[in-house]
Structure formats: C-alpha cells, structure tokens
Design an enzyme around this catalytic site. Sequence first.
Site, short mmCIF file in Angstrom:
data_model
loop_
_atom_site.label_atom_id
_atom_site.label_comp_id
_atom_site.label_asym_id
_atom_site.label_seq_id
_atom_site.Cartn_x
_atom_site.Cartn_y
_atom_site.Cartn_z
N HIS A 107 40.23 -28.93 29.22
CA HIS A 107 39.82 -30.08 28.41
C HIS A 107 41.04 -30.85 27.90
O HIS A 107 42.13 -30.30 27.82
CB HIS A 107 38.99 -29.65 27.20
CG HIS A 107 37.55 -29.40 27.53
ND1 HIS A 107 37.10 -28.18 27.95
CD2 HIS A 107 36.47 -30.23 27.52
CE1 HIS A 107 35.80 -28.25 28.18
NE2 HIS A 107 35.39 -29.48 27.93
N LYS B 83 40.82 -31.72 21.98
CA LYS B 83 39.64 -30.88 21.73
C LYS B 83 39.98 -29.79 20.73
O LYS B 83 40.98 -29.10 20.84
CB LYS B 83 39.15 -30.26 23.05
CG LYS B 83 37.86 -29.48 22.86
CD LYS B 83 37.14 -29.23 24.16
CE LYS B 83 35.87 -28.42 23.96
NZ LYS B 83 34.84 -29.14 23.21
P1 NAD Z 1 35.57 -36.93 17.22
O1 NAD Z 1 36.48 -36.17 16.32
O2 NAD Z 1 36.07 -38.08 18.01
O3 NAD Z 1 34.29 -37.46 16.39
C1 NAD Z 1 33.62 -36.73 15.41
C2 NAD Z 1 33.09 -37.72 14.38
O4 NAD Z 1 32.25 -37.01 13.48
C3 NAD Z 1 34.20 -38.38 13.53
O5 NAD Z 1 33.99 -39.78 13.47
C4 NAD Z 1 34.04 -37.72 12.17
O6 NAD Z 1 34.41 -38.56 11.09
C5 NAD Z 1 32.53 -37.43 12.18
N1 NAD Z 1 32.17 -36.39 11.21
C6 NAD Z 1 32.78 -35.21 10.99
N2 NAD Z 1 32.17 -34.55 9.99
C7 NAD Z 1 31.14 -35.34 9.58
C8 NAD Z 1 30.16 -35.21 8.58
N3 NAD Z 1 30.12 -34.14 7.77
N4 NAD Z 1 29.23 -36.21 8.45
C9 NAD Z 1 29.30 -37.30 9.23
N5 NAD Z 1 30.22 -37.48 10.19
C10 NAD Z 1 31.14 -36.51 10.37
O7 NAD Z 1 34.93 -35.82 18.18
P2 NAD Z 1 34.12 -36.03 19.55
O8 NAD Z 1 35.04 -35.90 20.71
O9 NAD Z 1 33.25 -37.23 19.43
O10 NAD Z 1 33.22 -34.71 19.54
C11 NAD Z 1 32.31 -34.43 18.51
C12 NAD Z 1 31.66 -33.07 18.76
O11 NAD Z 1 30.88 -33.14 19.96
C13 NAD Z 1 32.67 -31.93 18.96
O12 NAD Z 1 32.12 -30.75 18.41
C14 NAD Z 1 32.75 -31.80 20.49
O13 NAD Z 1 33.16 -30.54 20.94
C15 NAD Z 1 31.30 -32.08 20.83
N6 NAD Z 1 31.06 -32.51 22.21
C16 NAD Z 1 29.91 -32.04 22.78
C17 NAD Z 1 29.55 -32.44 24.03
C18 NAD Z 1 28.24 -31.97 24.59
O14 NAD Z 1 27.89 -32.37 25.72
N7 NAD Z 1 27.47 -31.16 23.86
C19 NAD Z 1 30.37 -33.32 24.76
C20 NAD Z 1 31.55 -33.80 24.15
C21 NAD Z 1 31.87 -33.39 22.85
#
Ligand code: NAD
Length: 228
Positions: free
Chosen positions: A133, A137
């Site tokens: 990744h 991440k």
């Molecule tokens: P990122 O850090 O770019 O975005 C996360 C967002 O969530 C940020 O804007 C942050 O401010 C917000 N956030 C954090 N805590 C919060 C809260 N308590 N209330 C409201 N907003 C909050 O991360 P990302 O790359 O977008 O990934 C987010 C999550 O999704 C991670 O856990 C990642 O591993 C997961 N993910 C899952 C998949 C899937 O297919 N299931 C795919 C990609 C990423």
Amino acid sequence: MKKLKFGIVGASGRMGQEIAKVIENTKGAEVFYPFDREDKWDSRKAAQVDVWIDFSSPEALKDVLKRASEHKTPVVCGTTGFSKKEKDLLEKYSKTFPVLWSSNMSLGVAVLNEALKSLAAISHFDFQIEEIHHNKKKDKPSGTAITLQENLKKAVQKDLPEPLAIRGGGVFGIHKVYSMSDEEVLVFEHNALNRTVFAKGAVQAATWLVKQKKPGLYQIRDVLFGKK
Ligand code: NAD
C-alpha cells in the site's frame, strides 16, 4: 423521483472525496450531508439522511453508530484498523438496524475471498499473504490482508504465517495469496487500479443496504452472493 440522500463521514478525506464524486455521478443519488471531524453535528439534517457511508477512523465509529441508531439509518463502513472493541460495536448496533462493514469494498476482493474456499483442496500446501500500500496508510497489515488471512485459515484449517506488509509510493492496494508446494506455485492477485474502485463498491453497497429490511451485520460479499 426522490433522490437517495447520502451522508458521508470522513468527507474531507481521500476516500470521502472519492465517494462524493461517485455519488454525484450516480443517477437518483445526492451527497446530502458531508461530515468531517471539525464540523458541528446537525441532528436535524442527520435525521433526513437515507444512508451513511463512513470512511474515517476507528475513533469515529462509536459516534457514527450511535447517531445513525437514532433514526435506524443504515450505515456502510469501510474504515479499517478496528480492534475487538470496534468489532463489538458493529455487532451490537447491527442488531437493531442494517450495518455493512468490509475492509475492502472492491467487488474483485469480494470474489477473491470466496475463491479462497477452493484452497481447502490443497490445504497441505504452504501459504503466504502479501500486501502493498501507499506510504500514507496508517494500519499495517491492511484490513484486507487480515480478512483474507481469516478466510484462508477457515478454508485450510491450520495456522499461517503473518501477512507480509510493504509500504511505499502511491500504491492503491495490491494483495497476493501464495499457495506453494514442491512442484507448483499458485498466486491469486488483486490489484486496485485507483481509489474509485472502493468508492464505487461502497456506493453500490449503500444502495443495496437501504433495501434490506432486516437489521444485521452485512459484508460486501452479501451484495454479490446474498447474506450467508
Ligand atoms: P484520510 O486520512 O484521507 O481521511 C479520513 C478522514 O476522516 C479525514 O478527513 C479525517 O478528518 C476524518 N475523520 C477522522 N476522524 C473523524 C471523526 N471522528 N469524525 C469525522 N471525521 C473524522 O483516510 P482515507 O485514505 O480516506 O481512509 C479512511 C479509512 O478508510 C481508513 O481506515 C482506510 O484504511 C479505509 N479504507 C478502506 C477501504 C475499503 O475499501 N474498505 C479503502 C480505502 C481506505
């Protein structure tokens, strides 16, 4: 026609922005309530949301589920890095309304998880999961690698080495499952070509989840194969 109103938790994040783009390009759907950490919670607006998509952080989960439970609004959650505490929350809240959690929302990975069942036939082989990744991440190994490992273990009924995790560059997500004997090597590989794949899967899952009448903890595989 009334549009399906989406709420997004983590709306300013990499995935949140991608999900918003997919919703805007989906007929009959609208981004109604994009919410992120710094925003003040608006419970009157939240009451009108048809379905939530949460891609934020493990710390957010309790509030997301508690708030959604007030109106029994279905939740699709793609956040990874959950401990037992968060998994218990998913179990608890999904008893009263539909919740879908998957560590990987791509349809290809859903099929890969099903394909692992076939490895029961060669359970005497050696197995190794590897994931790569991007360098931003946070969790390691990936939630997808952990899910693949759990399903592989169920299929081959033996202990397995921990997944290998590599971080670097801008890789969206590569997962490989190696099956090895003295005579042959079989590799199942999934390669996410962009973030849209997860966003499209999450929006498809949400559109499906609002039609589920029963409370329950669903997974992306259920969208393709029906609930187990
Ligand atoms: P990122 O850090 O770019 O975005 C996360 C967002 O969530 C940020 O804007 C942050 O401010 C917000 N956030 C954090 N805590 C919060 C809260 N308590 N209330 C409201 N907003 C909050 O991360 P990302 O790359 O977008 O990934 C987010 C999550 O999704 C991670 O856990 C990642 O591993 C997961 N993910 C899952 C998949 C899937 O297919 N299931 C795919 C990609 C990423």
